[in-house]
Design a protein around this motif. Structure first.
Motif, mmCIF file in Angstrom:
data_model
loop_
_atom_site.group_PDB
_atom_site.id
_atom_site.type_symbol
_atom_site.label_atom_id
_atom_site.label_comp_id
_atom_site.label_asym_id
_atom_site.label_seq_id
_atom_site.Cartn_x
_atom_site.Cartn_y
_atom_site.Cartn_z
ATOM 1 N N ASP A 196 -58.161 -21.767 -20.656
ATOM 2 C CA ASP A 196 -58.625 -23.127 -20.393
ATOM 3 C C ASP A 196 -57.457 -23.860 -19.746
ATOM 4 O OD1 ASP A 196 -56.775 -23.610 -22.454
ATOM 5 O OD2 ASP A 196 -58.342 -23.733 -23.981
ATOM 6 N N GLY A 197 -57.507 -25.184 -19.723
ATOM 7 C CA GLY A 197 -56.353 -25.950 -19.293
ATOM 8 C C GLY A 197 -56.532 -26.685 -17.981
ATOM 9 N N PRO A 198 -55.848 -27.834 -17.847
ATOM 10 C CA PRO A 198 -55.912 -28.612 -16.605
ATOM 11 C C PRO A 198 -55.228 -27.880 -15.456
ATOM 12 C CG PRO A 198 -55.072 -29.919 -18.458
ATOM 13 C CD PRO A 198 -55.064 -28.498 -18.889
ATOM 14 N N ALA A 199 -55.683 -28.148 -14.260
ATOM 15 C CA ALA A 199 -55.152 -27.474 -13.075
ATOM 16 C C ALA A 199 -53.642 -27.641 -12.919
ATOM 17 C CB ALA A 199 -55.885 -27.966 -11.828
ATOM 18 N N PRO A 200 -53.049 -28.840 -13.138
ATOM 19 C CA PRO A 200 -51.596 -28.960 -12.967
ATOM 20 C C PRO A 200 -50.800 -28.084 -13.939
ATOM 21 C CG PRO A 200 -52.630 -31.126 -12.947
ATOM 22 C CD PRO A 200 -53.670 -30.162 -13.396
ATOM 23 N N GLN A 201 -51.329 -27.899 -15.157
ATOM 24 C CA GLN A 201 -50.627 -27.063 -16.131
ATOM 25 C C GLN A 201 -50.708 -25.588 -15.728
ATOM 26 O OE1 GLN A 201 -48.943 -28.860 -18.463
ATOM 27 N NE2 GLN A 201 -49.868 -30.591 -17.378
ATOM 28 N N LYS A 202 -51.862 -25.165 -15.274
ATOM 29 C CA LYS A 202 -52.006 -23.786 -14.806
ATOM 30 C C LYS A 202 -51.072 -23.521 -13.623
ATOM 31 C CE LYS A 202 -56.883 -23.253 -16.113
ATOM 32 N NZ LYS A 202 -58.254 -22.998 -15.601
ATOM 33 N N GLU A 203 -50.993 -24.482 -12.716
ATOM 34 C CA GLU A 203 -50.141 -24.298 -11.546
ATOM 35 C C GLU A 203 -48.672 -24.201 -11.945
ATOM 36 O OE1 GLU A 203 -49.220 -23.499 -7.680
ATOM 37 O OE2 GLU A 203 -51.178 -23.515 -8.694
ATOM 38 N N ALA A 204 -48.264 -24.944 -12.972
ATOM 39 C CA ALA A 204 -46.883 -24.859 -13.453
ATOM 40 C C ALA A 204 -46.579 -23.464 -13.990
ATOM 41 C CB ALA A 204 -46.644 -25.912 -14.533
ATOM 42 N N VAL A 205 -47.553 -22.850 -14.664
ATOM 43 C CA VAL A 205 -47.354 -21.495 -15.181
ATOM 44 C C VAL A 205 -47.292 -20.493 -14.029
ATOM 45 C CG1 VAL A 205 -48.306 -19.689 -16.657
ATOM 46 C CG2 VAL A 205 -48.457 -22.082 -17.366
ATOM 47 N N ARG A 206 -48.164 -20.659 -13.049
ATOM 48 C CA ARG A 206 -48.115 -19.766 -11.881
ATOM 49 C C ARG A 206 -46.742 -19.823 -11.210
ATOM 50 N NH1 ARG A 206 -53.273 -22.463 -10.693
ATOM 51 N NH2 ARG A 206 -54.990 -21.099 -11.358
ATOM 52 N N LYS A 207 -46.203 -21.027 -11.069
ATOM 53 C CA LYS A 207 -44.893 -21.182 -10.433
ATOM 54 C C LYS A 207 -43.799 -20.525 -11.264
ATOM 55 C CE LYS A 207 -45.889 -25.424 -7.846
ATOM 56 N NZ LYS A 207 -45.592 -26.875 -7.694
ATOM 57 N N ALA A 208 -43.931 -20.578 -12.591
ATOM 58 C CA ALA A 208 -42.929 -19.944 -13.450
ATOM 59 C C ALA A 208 -42.978 -18.422 -13.313
ATOM 60 C CB ALA A 208 -43.150 -20.364 -14.903
ATOM 61 N N PHE A 209 -44.174 -17.849 -13.281
ATOM 62 C CA PHE A 209 -44.282 -16.407 -13.033
ATOM 63 C C PHE A 209 -43.639 -16.053 -11.691
ATOM 64 C CE2 PHE A 209 -47.852 -16.100 -16.195
ATOM 65 C CZ PHE A 209 -47.359 -15.016 -16.904
ATOM 66 N N LYS A 210 -43.897 -16.866 -10.678
ATOM 67 C CA LYS A 210 -43.345 -16.599 -9.352
ATOM 68 C C LYS A 210 -41.822 -16.679 -9.363
ATOM 69 C CE LYS A 210 -43.751 -17.945 -4.468
ATOM 70 N NZ LYS A 210 -42.302 -18.026 -4.214
ATOM 71 N N GLU A 211 -41.270 -17.621 -10.128
ATOM 72 C CA GLU A 211 -39.811 -17.746 -10.177
ATOM 73 C C GLU A 211 -39.172 -16.501 -10.783
ATOM 74 O OE1 GLU A 211 -36.364 -20.891 -11.692
ATOM 75 O OE2 GLU A 211 -38.456 -21.536 -11.504
ATOM 76 N N TRP A 212 -39.784 -15.961 -11.831
ATOM 77 C CA TRP A 212 -39.280 -14.700 -12.388
ATOM 78 C C TRP A 212 -39.419 -13.577 -11.356
ATOM 79 C CZ3 TRP A 212 -36.301 -13.976 -16.432
ATOM 80 C CH2 TRP A 212 -36.359 -14.847 -17.532
ATOM 81 N N LYS A 213 -40.585 -13.481 -10.721
ATOM 82 C CA LYS A 213 -40.832 -12.389 -9.773
ATOM 83 C C LYS A 213 -39.916 -12.482 -8.567
ATOM 84 C CE LYS A 213 -42.620 -8.832 -7.848
ATOM 85 N NZ LYS A 213 -42.224 -7.490 -8.354
ATOM 86 N N ASP A 214 -39.618 -13.693 -8.120
ATOM 87 C CA ASP A 214 -38.790 -13.871 -6.926
ATOM 88 C C ASP A 214 -37.350 -13.412 -7.121
ATOM 89 O OD1 ASP A 214 -40.897 -14.799 -5.469
ATOM 90 O OD2 ASP A 214 -40.327 -16.917 -5.532
#
Length: 342
Positions: A51-69
């Motif tokens: 579940d969750g609001p779009a801005p919170q989901k996007e923050a998690v996506r960015k965190a995954f990307k920061e680890w992957k990068d």
């Protein structure tokens, strides 16, 4: 981060404890405990939002990307179907922020989250929280619980602080998340990194030693240099190609603890095959199938601490490509192990 008000903190979920035989050598016991929750490098971790609001989901996506990068070998892929996920992320504001650690997420029911975020992730503190919880999923513990940190706590003040708002923790939660030292067998002996993304923010008065933290411990937020070094060492960039493992041909593996060997399997007939390691060793062996350009889990086995070898049995199909990954815990006195399929 410059906030001076009390901070909400991660309430990491307890780790499973292996029931190892008491007659294992100290070195073997330690390596199993140190490495058992780490993912095989190259694993694709599929995450799904409950579940969750779009801005919170996007923050998690960015965190995954920061680890992957950072160039690591793990892959993070968002999926739309809960049944395809290993990592399930909720945003229950009444449950704080937490995660299970490493491969423990695989033991959690598919109907339950493996990670939760209990506060806003769109400011600096929230961004660090997202990186922190993903760090747990990668297998990282809380940094202040490093037994080599040398932290001396004013325990009554610690309990009082975490009992109050905004955490409202029980004494057991405070002991588990703050005061408890990680067993020395489960850490690498690395020095304490007070700048780590896995470190808490602590106000003045909770730490009595080292003296420089009597006035408080305030990590800068984000990934520290040591965080980046750790994740790159455990999950280095994958080689673009891997050697082909031929049937009925045993391949010796000269690996150091935490080392990994990867092979491609290209079956010439569709049938059930056996894939196994040999030798006096502790390994985790995982078989993946390439589907639409992505490696999907087929089967795996972990023989750590047992008098047997890792072995999987699976039906493989002619014309398809498979990858087998073997990560070593301990290789016995000879330092040798091998892998074969037939």
């Amino acid at each position: 981060m410059t906030k001076t008000v009390p901070q909400p903190h991660c309430d990491v979920r307890p780790q499973t404890r292996p029931l190892l035989r008491p007659d294992l050598s100290p070195a073997r016991d330690r390596l199993i405990r140190l490495l058992r929750l780490k993912w095989v490098n190259g694993t694709v971790l599929h995450y799904w939002f409950l579940d969750g609001p779009a801005p919170q989901k996007e923050a998690v996506r960015k965190a995954f990307k920061e680890w992957k990068d950072l160039g690591i070998g793990l892959v993070f892929t968002e999926v739309a179907d809960r049944s395809e996920s290993e990592v399930r992320i909720a945003f229950d504001q009444a449950d704080g922020s937490w995660s299970y650690v490493g491969r423990d997420v695989l033991s959690i029911s598919a109907n339950e989250p493996t990670m939760n975020f209990g506060w806003d992730l769109t400011d600096d503190y929230g961004r660090t929280t997202a990186l922190h919880e993903i760090g747990h999923t990668l297998g990282m513990p809380h940094e202040h619980q490093n037994p080599f940190a040398g932290i001396v706590w004013d325990e009554p003040k610690v309990y009082a602080y975490f009992t109050g708002a905004p955490n409202h923790w029980t004494p057991e939660q405070t002991l588990h998340n703050v005061l408890r030292k990680i067993d020395v067998s489960e850490v690498e002996g690395s020095p304490w990194d007070p700048d780590s993304v896995m470190e808490y923010w602590f106000p003045a008065g909770l730490i009595t030693e080292p003296a420089r933290f009597k006035t408080g411990l305030k990590p800068p937020g984000g990934l520290s240099d040591a965080d980046k070094e750790w994740v790159r060492r455990f999950f280095p960039t994958l080689e673009p190609t891997v050697p082909v493992l031929l049937p009925f041909q045993s391949v010796p593996l000269s690996l150091s603890p935490a080392g990994q060997a990867d092979f491609s399997i290209q079956p010439q007939a569709s049938r059930t095959y056996e894939i196994a390691t040999f030798g006096t060793s502790d390994t985790v062996l995982v078989l993946f199938e390439e589907i639409d350009g992505e490696l999907r889990f087929v089967a795996g086995d972990d023989d750590s601490g047992e008098d047997r070898n890792s072995r999987v049995s699976a039906k493989l199909f002619q014309g398809r490509n498979y990858v087998v990954r073997v990560r070593l815990y301990w290789a016995g006195e000879s330092g040798q192990t091998a892998v074969m399929y037939w």
